[in-house]
Design an enzyme around this catalytic site. Structure first.
Site, short mmCIF file in Angstrom:
data_model
loop_
_atom_site.label_atom_id
_atom_site.label_comp_id
_atom_site.label_asym_id
_atom_site.label_seq_id
_atom_site.Cartn_x
_atom_site.Cartn_y
_atom_site.Cartn_z
N HIS A 265 -24.60 -3.37 13.41
CA HIS A 265 -23.16 -3.29 13.62
C HIS A 265 -22.85 -2.00 14.35
O HIS A 265 -23.53 -0.98 14.12
CB HIS A 265 -22.41 -3.33 12.28
CG HIS A 265 -20.97 -3.64 12.43
ND1 HIS A 265 -20.02 -2.66 12.65
CD2 HIS A 265 -20.30 -4.82 12.44
CE1 HIS A 265 -18.84 -3.23 12.77
NE2 HIS A 265 -18.98 -4.55 12.66
N GLU A 324 -21.70 -11.75 9.91
CA GLU A 324 -22.12 -13.05 10.43
C GLU A 324 -23.27 -13.65 9.63
O GLU A 324 -23.44 -14.86 9.60
CB GLU A 324 -22.54 -12.93 11.90
CG GLU A 324 -21.54 -12.24 12.80
CD GLU A 324 -20.32 -13.08 13.10
OE1 GLU A 324 -19.89 -13.86 12.23
OE2 GLU A 324 -19.79 -12.95 14.21
N1 COA Z 1 -31.75 -6.78 16.53
C1 COA Z 1 -32.64 -6.00 17.18
N2 COA Z 1 -32.35 -4.79 17.69
C2 COA Z 1 -31.10 -4.38 17.54
C3 COA Z 1 -30.11 -5.14 16.87
C4 COA Z 1 -30.49 -6.38 16.36
N3 COA Z 1 -29.63 -7.16 15.71
N4 COA Z 1 -28.95 -4.46 16.89
C5 COA Z 1 -29.19 -3.32 17.54
N5 COA Z 1 -30.48 -3.28 17.94
C6 COA Z 1 -31.15 -2.19 18.65
C7 COA Z 1 -30.84 -2.26 20.14
O1 COA Z 1 -31.78 -3.07 20.82
C8 COA Z 1 -30.94 -0.80 20.53
O2 COA Z 1 -32.30 -0.48 20.67
P1 COA Z 1 -32.77 0.53 21.83
O3 COA Z 1 -32.05 1.82 21.52
O4 COA Z 1 -34.24 0.59 21.67
O5 COA Z 1 -32.30 -0.09 23.11
C9 COA Z 1 -30.42 -0.07 19.30
O6 COA Z 1 -30.61 -0.96 18.21
C10 COA Z 1 -28.95 0.27 19.41
O7 COA Z 1 -28.28 -0.88 19.87
P2 COA Z 1 -26.83 -0.90 20.48
O8 COA Z 1 -26.70 -2.10 21.34
O9 COA Z 1 -26.50 0.44 21.05
O10 COA Z 1 -26.00 -1.03 19.20
P3 COA Z 1 -24.54 -1.53 19.11
O11 COA Z 1 -23.77 -0.54 18.38
O12 COA Z 1 -23.97 -1.94 20.43
O13 COA Z 1 -24.83 -2.82 18.25
C11 COA Z 1 -24.29 -5.05 17.81
C12 COA Z 1 -23.92 -3.58 17.63
C13 COA Z 1 -23.57 -5.84 16.72
C14 COA Z 1 -23.87 -5.52 19.18
C15 COA Z 1 -25.83 -5.24 17.64
O14 COA Z 1 -26.27 -4.72 16.40
C16 COA Z 1 -26.26 -6.67 17.82
O15 COA Z 1 -26.45 -7.11 18.94
N6 COA Z 1 -26.42 -7.44 16.69
C17 COA Z 1 -26.78 -8.82 16.80
C18 COA Z 1 -25.54 -9.66 17.11
C19 COA Z 1 -24.63 -9.78 15.92
O16 COA Z 1 -25.05 -10.00 14.80
N7 COA Z 1 -23.34 -9.67 16.20
C20 COA Z 1 -22.29 -9.78 15.19
C21 COA Z 1 -21.67 -8.45 14.98
S1 COA Z 1 -20.50 -8.49 13.66
#
Ligand code: COA
Length: 382
Positions: A265, A324
Site C-alpha cells: 500500500h 483488496e
Molecule cells: N508485489 C510485489 N512487489 C511490490 C508490491 C507487490 N504487491 N508492491 C510494491 N512492490 C515493490 C515494487 O515493485 C517496488 O520495488 P522496487 O523498489 O524494487 O522497484 C517497491 O515495492 C515499491 O513499490 P512502489 O510502486 O513504489 O510502491 P507504491 O507505494 O506505489 O505501491 C501499490 C502501492 C498498492 C501500488 C503496490 O503495493 C501494488 O502494486 N500492490 C499490488 C496492487 C494492489 O493490491 N492494489 C490495491 C491497493 S489498495
C-alpha cells in the site's frame, strides 16, 4: 544554447515534490484520515472498527454528509430515501437498457454515469443518495445482464446491503450475508486522499458538476493499482489452490517481475485495518461453512508467504495485505462475480467521493499543480 546535459541538470535541481506525490498534503478534510504507520483509519471521528460496530451503511452516508451520526429517525429517513433512489435508478437504467452495456462492469458504470443527469442537482444529501443508488443498482443490473437474467426491481423498504444482494442474486440474503456486505460498504466508504478521491476533488475544484467528478473517480478506481486488484487476488488463490503450493507460486510470480495483488500500500506500513475488519467479517460468514473456512485458511497461508517473500525482497519497506486481499474473499463468498468487485467498491466509495466533492467545492480553490519540463530545450531559429 543550453546543452542536453545542462538542461537535465537544471531540471533535476528544480524544486519538485516526491514522484507519485507521496506524503504531499493538498487538502484539509473532515471526512477521513489514514495513519499508515499505526494502521488506523478514522472516518468522521470514528475508528473504522467503531464505525462498522455501531453504524449501518445508510448511517455512514448520513455521517459523511452532515458530519455527525444521524439520529435513529434520520437513519430511517435516509434508508427510505436511499430505497426510493434505488427505485429511481432502476427505472432510469431499465429505460436505457443496452445503451451503456459493456462486458466490463466499470465501463458500464462509467457509461451510465456519463449520461446521467441528476434529478436533484443542488441539495447535497439527495444528489449523493441518487449517485450511491445509481452505482449500486447499475452494478447489480450489470451482473444480471451478464448472466442473461431479468433485471429485478429494488425494494425501497429494504436495507441497502440486503437489497443489493437480492437484486443481484434474485433471492433474499440471510442476515449474516447482508451484514457482511454492509460492513464491506462501510469499510470502503472513504479513505483519505486516495487516487480516485483526488481525481474527484480535482474535477470539483474546477467548478465542474458532481456527476463529472464521480465519473472521473470511477475511471481512476478502475485501475489495477487502485481498486482493480481483488479480482486478480481471487485468480491468485485459485491458481495456488493449496497452502503448500503458495511459496513456489509466489516466488515464480515475483521472479517474472509481477506484483502480488492485494499486497502493499502507498500509505500503510502495517496491515491495512480494512483487511483486518474484512477478515473478521469473512470469518463470521464462514462459521459453519467448511468450504469457506478452508478458503480462509488458504488465504492466510498465502498472505503469510507473500509477506515473508516481500519482506526479504524489499528491505525497509513493509508490504502487507491491503483491503483488496480480504475484499476478494468476502465478495466471492457473497457470490459477487469477480468481474463486478470494483463496481461494488464504487457503490460504497461513491458516498465518500460525493462528500469530498462538496468539501472541495466549499474551498473555492482550483487545484492546479505544476509540472517539471524535461523535454528538449528550444533551439533558436527552429
Ligand atoms: N508485489 C510485489 N512487489 C511490490 C508490491 C507487490 N504487491 N508492491 C510494491 N512492490 C515493490 C515494487 O515493485 C517496488 O520495488 P522496487 O523498489 O524494487 O522497484 C517497491 O515495492 C515499491 O513499490 P512502489 O510502486 O513504489 O510502491 P507504491 O507505494 O506505489 O505501491 C501499490 C502501492 C498498492 C501500488 C503496490 O503495493 C501494488 O502494486 N500492490 C499490488 C496492487 C494492489 O493490491 N492494489 C490495491 C491497493 S489498495
Amino acid at each position: 544554447m543550453v546543452s542536453a546535459s545542462e538542461f537535465a541538470a537544471t531540471a533535476a535541481a528544480s524544486p519538485h515534490v516526491p514522484f507519485g506525490l507521496d506524503g504531499v498534503v493538498v487538502a484539509d478534510t473532515r471526512l477521513s484520515d489514514v495513519d499508515g504507520e499505526q494502521g488506523r483509519l478514522t472516518v468522521a471521528g470514528y475508528s473504522l472498527e467503531q464505525l462498522v460496530e455501531s453504524h449501518t451503511f445508510e448511517a455512514v452516508v448520513g455521517l459523511l454528509g452532515c458530519g455527525r451520526t444521524p439520529a435513529l429517525s434520520e437513519v430511517a429517513q435516509l434508508r427510505a430515501a436511499l430505497g426510493e433512489a434505488r427505485l429511481g435508478a432502476h427505472r432510469w437504467l431499465a429505460e436505457r437498457r443496452g445503451r451503456s452495456s459493456s462486458p466490463e462492469c466499470m465501463l458500464a458504470l462509467r457509461a451510465a454515469l456519463g449520461s446521467y443527469e441528476l434529478r436533484s442537482p443542488t441539495p447535497e444529501p439527495e444528489a449523493t443518495l441518487e449517485l450511491v443508488a445509481l452505482a449500486s443498482v447499475a452494478t447489480c443490473h450489470w451482473v444480471r445482464e451478464q448472466q442473461g437474467r431479468a433485471l429485478l426491481e429494488p425494494d425501497p423498504n429494504a436495507a441497502h446491503a440486503a437489497d443489493l444482494l437480492r437484486l443481484m442474486h434474485g433471492r433474499a440474503a440471510s442476515a449474516v450475508e447482508a451484514r457482511a456486505l454492509d460492513v464491506y460498504l462501510m469499510s470502503v466508504v472513504d479513505h483519505g486522499l486516495n487516487a480516485s478521491t483526488f481525481a474527484a476533488r480535482v474535477v470539483a475544484s474546477t467548478g465542474s458538476d458532481l456527476v463529472s467528478a464521480v465519473t472521473a473517480a470511477v475511471g481512476a478506481l478502475k485501475g489495477p493499482l487502485h481498486g482493480g486488484a481483488p479480482g486478480p487476488v481471487l485468480d491468485m488463490l485459485d491458481a495456488i489452490g493449496t497452502a503448500s503450493a503458495a511459496r513456489a507460486w509466489l516466488e515464480h510470480e515475483l521472479a517474472q517481475g509481477r506484483r502480488i495483488m492485494g499486497m502493499g500500500h502507498r500509505v500503510y506500513r502495517v496491515r491495512d485495518p480494512r483487511a483486518c475488519v474484512l477478515e473478521r467479517a469473512f470469518q463470521t460468514l464462514a462459521e459453519g461453512t467448511p468450504a469457506l473456512a478452508a478458503r480462509l485458511d488458504l488465504a492466510r497461508a498465502v498472505e503469510a508467504e507473500a509477506e515473508a517473500l516481500l519482506a526479504a525482497r524489499s528491505k525497509g519497506r513493509a508490504l502487507k495485505a491491503n483491503v483488496e486481499f480480504f475484499t476478494a474473499l468476502l465478495l466471492d463468498a457473497l457470490a459477487v462475480p469477480r468481474e463486478a468487485f470494483s463496481g461494488v467498491f464504487s457503490a460504497g466509495r461513491m458516498a465518500g467521493w460525493c462528500a469530498h466533492f462538496y468539501e472541495q467545492r466549499s474551498t473555492g480553490r482550483l487545484l492546479r499543480p505544476s509540472s517539471r519540463y524535461v523535454g528538449p530545450p528550444v533551439e533558436p531559429g527552429r
